[in-house]
Design a protein around this motif. Structure first.
Motif, PDB file in Angstrom:
ATOM      1  N   ALA A 117      -1.507   1.605 -13.470  1.00 38.27           N
ATOM      2  CA  ALA A 117      -0.843   0.539 -14.229  1.00 38.27           C
ATOM      3  C   ALA A 117       0.656   0.763 -14.256  1.00 38.27           C
ATOM      4  CB  ALA A 117      -1.404   0.481 -15.646  1.00 38.27           C
ATOM      5  N   GLU A 118       1.386  -0.347 -14.386  1.00 42.79           N
ATOM      6  CA  GLU A 118       2.842  -0.254 -14.400  1.00 42.79           C
ATOM      7  C   GLU A 118       3.300   0.629 -15.567  1.00 42.79           C
ATOM      8  OE1 GLU A 118       6.722  -3.229 -14.592  1.00 42.79           O
ATOM      9  OE2 GLU A 118       4.690  -4.043 -14.326  1.00 42.79           O
ATOM     10  N   GLY A 119       4.129   1.606 -15.250  1.00 40.47           N
ATOM     11  CA  GLY A 119       4.628   2.522 -16.271  1.00 40.47           C
ATOM     12  C   GLY A 119       3.719   3.699 -16.524  1.00 40.47           C
ATOM     13  N   GLU A 120       2.543   3.685 -15.892  1.00 36.44           N
ATOM     14  CA  GLU A 120       1.584   4.777 -16.078  1.00 36.44           C
ATOM     15  C   GLU A 120       1.932   5.930 -15.143  1.00 36.44           C
ATOM     16  OE1 GLU A 120      -3.239   5.550 -15.564  1.00 36.44           O
ATOM     17  OE2 GLU A 120      -2.439   3.510 -15.664  1.00 36.44           O
ATOM     18  N   GLU A 121       1.815   7.134 -15.621  1.00 38.75           N
ATOM     19  CA  GLU A 121       2.096   8.309 -14.797  1.00 38.75           C
ATOM     20  C   GLU A 121       0.859   8.682 -13.990  1.00 38.75           C
ATOM     21  OE1 GLU A 121       3.446  11.445 -17.271  1.00 38.75           O
ATOM     22  OE2 GLU A 121       5.288  10.409 -17.906  1.00 38.75           O
ATOM     23  N   GLY A 122       1.066   9.483 -12.929  1.00 34.83           N
ATOM     24  CA  GLY A 122      -0.044   9.952 -12.115  1.00 34.83           C
ATOM     25  C   GLY A 122      -0.157   9.202 -10.809  1.00 34.83           C
ATOM     26  N   GLU A 123      -1.232   9.530 -10.068  1.00 38.08           N
ATOM     27  CA  GLU A 123      -1.467   8.957  -8.748  1.00 38.08           C
ATOM     28  C   GLU A 123      -2.426   7.775  -8.822  1.00 38.08           C
ATOM     29  OE1 GLU A 123       0.034  10.059  -6.009  1.00 38.08           O
ATOM     30  OE2 GLU A 123       1.122  11.580  -7.174  1.00 38.08           O
ATOM     31  N   ASP A 124      -2.359   6.936  -7.780  1.00 38.69           N
ATOM     32  CA  ASP A 124      -3.360   5.876  -7.643  1.00 38.69           C
ATOM     33  C   ASP A 124      -4.743   6.509  -7.508  1.00 38.69           C
ATOM     34  OD1 ASP A 124      -1.350   3.996  -7.718  1.00 38.69           O
ATOM     35  OD2 ASP A 124      -1.134   3.923  -5.532  1.00 38.69           O
ATOM     36  N   GLU A 125      -5.750   5.799  -8.008  1.00 37.69           N
ATOM     37  CA  GLU A 125      -7.116   6.336  -7.983  1.00 37.69           C
ATOM     38  C   GLU A 125      -7.840   5.902  -6.701  1.00 37.69           C
ATOM     39  OE1 GLU A 125     -11.364   5.770 -10.373  1.00 37.69           O
ATOM     40  OE2 GLU A 125      -9.508   4.914 -11.204  1.00 37.69           O
ATOM     41  N   PRO A 126      -8.234   6.887  -5.837  1.00 35.57           N
ATOM     42  CA  PRO A 126      -8.972   6.519  -4.621  1.00 35.57           C
ATOM     43  C   PRO A 126     -10.297   5.833  -4.983  1.00 35.57           C
ATOM     44  CG  PRO A 126      -8.229   8.798  -4.534  1.00 35.57           C
ATOM     45  CD  PRO A 126      -8.008   8.335  -5.938  1.00 35.57           C
ATOM     46  N   ILE A 127     -10.670   4.865  -4.183  1.00 37.92           N
ATOM     47  CA  ILE A 127     -11.930   4.154  -4.397  1.00 37.92           C
ATOM     48  C   ILE A 127     -13.044   4.910  -3.689  1.00 37.92           C
ATOM     49  CG2 ILE A 127     -13.203   2.015  -3.967  1.00 37.92           C
ATOM     50  CD1 ILE A 127     -10.515   0.560  -4.021  1.00 37.92           C
ATOM     51  N   SER A 128     -14.048   5.293  -4.442  1.00 46.96           N
ATOM     52  CA  SER A 128     -15.188   5.995  -3.857  1.00 46.96           C
ATOM     53  C   SER A 128     -15.877   5.089  -2.835  1.00 46.96           C
ATOM     54  CB  SER A 128     -16.179   6.381  -4.966  1.00 46.96           C
ATOM     55  OG  SER A 128     -17.319   6.999  -4.407  1.00 46.96           O
ATOM     56  N   GLY A 129     -15.966   5.570  -1.591  1.00 52.41           N
ATOM     57  CA  GLY A 129     -16.564   4.761  -0.530  1.00 52.41           C
ATOM     58  C   GLY A 129     -15.630   3.706   0.007  1.00 52.41           C
ATOM     59  N   GLY A 130     -14.385   3.721  -0.420  1.00 56.52           N
ATOM     60  CA  GLY A 130     -13.418   2.695  -0.003  1.00 56.52           C
ATOM     61  C   GLY A 130     -12.544   3.130   1.148  1.00 56.52           C
ATOM     62  N   GLU A 131     -13.107   3.880   2.084  1.00 62.62           N
ATOM     63  CA  GLU A 131     -12.341   4.358   3.233  1.00 62.62           C
ATOM     64  C   GLU A 131     -13.244   4.347   4.463  1.00 62.62           C
ATOM     65  OE1 GLU A 131      -9.667   8.287   4.561  1.00 62.62           O
ATOM     66  OE2 GLU A 131     -10.674   8.199   2.594  1.00 62.62           O
ATOM     67  N   ALA A 132     -12.697   3.892   5.591  1.00 59.19           N
ATOM     68  CA  ALA A 132     -13.506   3.838   6.808  1.00 59.19           C
ATOM     69  C   ALA A 132     -12.610   3.876   8.039  1.00 59.19           C
ATOM     70  CB  ALA A 132     -14.373   2.577   6.824  1.00 59.19           C
ATOM     71  N   THR A 133     -13.195   4.330   9.153  1.00 58.33           N
ATOM     72  CA  THR A 133     -12.509   4.378  10.448  1.00 58.33           C
ATOM     73  C   THR A 133     -13.313   3.565  11.452  1.00 58.33           C
ATOM     74  OG1 THR A 133     -11.660   6.583   9.967  1.00 58.33           O
ATOM     75  CG2 THR A 133     -11.666   5.917  12.269  1.00 58.33           C
ATOM     76  N   ASP A 134     -12.612   2.800  12.285  1.00 56.86           N
ATOM     77  CA  ASP A 134     -13.251   1.942  13.298  1.00 56.86           C
ATOM     78  C   ASP A 134     -14.294   1.022  12.646  1.00 56.86           C
ATOM     79  OD1 ASP A 134     -11.751   3.014  15.386  1.00 56.86           O
ATOM     80  OD2 ASP A 134     -13.199   4.623  15.742  1.00 56.86           O
ATOM     81  N   PHE A 135     -13.904   0.467  11.521  1.00 61.27           N
ATOM     82  CA  PHE A 135     -14.778  -0.431  10.777  1.00 61.27           C
ATOM     83  C   PHE A 135     -14.661  -1.841  11.359  1.00 61.27           C
ATOM     84  CE2 PHE A 135     -15.599  -3.325   7.165  1.00 61.27           C
ATOM     85  CZ  PHE A 135     -16.857  -2.875   6.785  1.00 61.27           C
ATOM     86  N   GLN A 136     -15.802  -2.444  11.682  1.00 63.72           N
ATOM     87  CA  GLN A 136     -15.810  -3.773  12.280  1.00 63.72           C
ATOM     88  C   GLN A 136     -16.087  -4.813  11.207  1.00 63.72           C
ATOM     89  OE1 GLN A 136     -17.222  -4.429  16.464  1.00 63.72           O
ATOM     90  NE2 GLN A 136     -18.852  -5.565  15.460  1.00 63.72           N
ATOM     91  N   VAL A 137     -15.151  -5.721  11.002  1.00 62.16           N
ATOM     92  CA  VAL A 137     -15.301  -6.726   9.959  1.00 62.16           C
ATOM     93  C   VAL A 137     -15.058  -8.112  10.539  1.00 62.16           C
ATOM     94  CG1 VAL A 137     -12.889  -6.398   9.248  1.00 62.16           C
ATOM     95  CG2 VAL A 137     -14.485  -7.521   7.698  1.00 62.16           C
ATOM     96  N   GLU A 138     -15.964  -9.029  10.201  1.00 65.34           N
ATOM     97  CA  GLU A 138     -15.795 -10.414  10.630  1.00 65.34           C
ATOM     98  C   GLU A 138     -14.826 -11.093   9.673  1.00 65.34           C
ATOM     99  OE1 GLU A 138     -18.503 -14.354  11.673  1.00 65.34           O
ATOM    100  OE2 GLU A 138     -19.453 -12.441  11.175  1.00 65.34           O
ATOM    101  N   LEU A 139     -13.827 -11.749  10.211  1.00 66.21           N
ATOM    102  CA  LEU A 139     -12.789 -12.347   9.386  1.00 66.21           C
ATOM    103  C   LEU A 139     -13.245 -13.688   8.822  1.00 66.21           C
ATOM    104  CD1 LEU A 139      -9.516 -11.420  11.336  1.00 66.21           C
ATOM    105  CD2 LEU A 139     -10.774 -10.163   9.582  1.00 66.21           C
ATOM    106  N   GLN A 140     -14.145 -13.557   7.852  1.00 63.99           N
ATOM    107  CA  GLN A 140     -14.611 -14.679   7.045  1.00 63.99           C
ATOM    108  C   GLN A 140     -14.478 -14.246   5.596  1.00 63.99           C
ATOM    109  OE1 GLN A 140     -15.351 -17.545   8.238  1.00 63.99           O
ATOM    110  NE2 GLN A 140     -15.729 -17.154  10.420  1.00 63.99           N
ATOM    111  N   GLU A 141     -14.002 -15.136   4.735  1.00 62.60           N
ATOM    112  CA  GLU A 141     -13.681 -14.757   3.357  1.00 62.60           C
ATOM    113  C   GLU A 141     -14.866 -14.155   2.599  1.00 62.60           C
ATOM    114  OE1 GLU A 141     -11.650 -14.142   0.961  1.00 62.60           O
ATOM    115  OE2 GLU A 141      -9.951 -14.333   2.279  1.00 62.60           O
TER     116      GLU A 141
END
Length: 469
Positions: free
Chosen positions: A183-207
């Protein structure tokens, strides 16, 4: 044996049963004899225990209680048979067992009270001339084309794209990493999203393929470009810890591919179906969707009729029937959860089952009333299914499921029930008025939220008020 009947609430018959002196004595003596053969008493062989020693060691109350259990069970069974009572479920002892033990004297008459459940009497006060509204389901004229397009999408060939940025409809290969920004003005680091990281991820560009904002933020990216994209987790969301939260993804676009769809022709029809031509495939889908629409309309009519019937039914249901229906409902739920891969034993614990039964009770009562009312109408109007009709449908289903092991007796019973139900509904529809209305028109309307301050001056908007949905 003297038996006096009394009609009780909840479709029960009360029984006052007087057992003869001869029976009370004979049963007691037989119990003593049986115990002397089976009880182990130090210093005596089985069957050789003196009567006085046996009575002293076991106690009079225990022997009387054993004899009484037999007298009561046999007495109830004989009373039901003697009085020709169509009992269902297990009988219940209404007298106090402890009081019976205290007052029991072998060779003296014994009177006790019990109750048995019987099939309820169903009174349908009105079932003709009803006016019913039901939603008519119509086939979406674009559904066949959408189905064929979905099949084409599934069979599409992915072709690498060069020299242009990503656009809607492409398939992108990306690396990404997501965080929940502090949050704005909050100290510390951004919180990583569990499972929110991938390599060579194939995604269809549909909303609808990802959380809102993710795909939109990728439109216009070029290969090897990295971009920070803001997105928003919906609420509700599968992971409640992320529901409604803002997120930021660092995305690197590695490759763009576009779909090359197969041509919509007879060859395509042969590839995706058992039909030789596209025209045959289209016709089959049209018939399938028309049948589905008709079946859903029929179901809506039946549901609307049953709902109205409940307003005209009098029935005092016994607990035996209600409990049986609750058992069936919980069994259906357990089987459905098991098919979904869930461990039913962990869900249906001894602590949870009583609560599930309580929650299911109201629906169980309604289901039983519906079923019994239909059967009562069938009897009143002499609606029946012939053996020829049952046999024809059984053979039809056996041919359809020829490769499966089918319990023919169970199948025949189900077929007879379904055919009879359909006939009863057809008769009801013919003797009442059913108005078909547009799909969704009978859905309950949501009430607008009402806030504490609802008074407005004319022409002013109330920012606290919510529009009706």
């Amino acid at each position: 044996m003297k038996v006096t009947q009394e009609k009780l609430p909840a479709s029960q018959i009360g029984l006052e049963i007087e057992v003869t002196p001869e029976t009370t004595k004979q049963t007691y003596e037989q119990v003593v004899k049986n115990l002397s053969r089976t009880v182990n008493i130090p210093g005596f062989r089985k069957g050789k225990v003196p009567r006085a020693i046996l009575l002293q060691r076991l106690g009079s109350a225990r022997i009387k209680a054993t004899a009484l259990e037999e007298i009561i069970q046999d007495g109830i069974n004989q009373a039901i048979k003697q009085e020709d009572i169509p009992a269902i479920g297990q009988p219940q002892l209404r007298s106090s067992f402890d009081d019976l033990v205290s007052g029991y004297e072998p060779g003296q008459p014994l009177t006790f009270s019990a109750a048995v459940d019987v099939q309820p009497e169903i009174k349908v006060n009105k079932y003709t001339g009803l006016e019913i509204k039901a939603e008519e389901i119509k086939v979406d004229p674009e559904r066949v084309d959408k189905t064929l397009d979905d099949e084409r999408q599934q069979m599409a060939t992915l072709i690498p794209v060069q020299g242009r940025p990503a656009q809607l409809g492409d398939v992108a290969v990306v690396d990404f990493k997501g965080v929940i920004p502090k949050a704005e003005g909050e100290e510390g680091e951004d919180e990583p999203i569990s499972g929110g990281e991938a390599t060579d991820f194939q995604v269809e560009l549909q909303e609808d393929r990802f959380i809102p904002g993710f795909v939109t933020g990728m439109i216009g990216m070029n290969p090897e470009e990295t971009r920070e994209i803001s997105a928003q987790f919906p609420d509700p969301y599968a992971n409640p810890d992320l529901a409604g939260k803002a997120a930021r993804f660092t995305v690197t676009l590695k490759e763009i591919k576009e779909k090359e769809l197969p041509e919509l022709n007879d060859d395509f029809a042969k590839e995706v179906s058992e039909y030789e031509t596209l025209a045959e495939l289209r016709s089959s889908l049209e018939q399938q969707y028309q049948k589905e629409a008709e079946d859903r309309t029929k179901s809506n009519k039946q549901e609307a009729f049953l709902k109205e019937l409940l307003n005209h039914i009098e029935a005092d249901l016994p607990e035996t029937i209600i409990d049986k229906e609750i058992d069936a409902m919980l069994m259906q739920t357990a089987m459905r959860l098991q098919q979904q891969g869930l461990d039913v034993r962990k869900l249906f614990t001894q602590d949870v089952i009583p609560r599930l039964r309580d929650n299911s009770r109201e629906e169980a009562i309604e289901r039983v009333k519906r079923s019994l009312s239909l059967r009562e109408i069938g009897k009143l109007e002499s609606i029946k299914v012939s053996e020829a009709e049952i046999e024809a449908r059984v053979q039809e289903l056996k041919a359809e499921y020829a490769d499966q092991d089918v319990d023919e007796d169970r199948l025949r019973s189900m077929v007879e029930n379904d055919l009879l139900t359909d006939k009863i509904f057809d008769w009801l529809f013919a003797n009442s008025t059913v108005e078909l209305v547009a799909e969704g028109s009978l859905a309950p309307k949501e009430e607008p939220e009402v806030t504490e301050n609802t008074e407005n001056t004319e022409g002013e908007e109330n920012p606290e008020a919510t529009e009706p949905q």
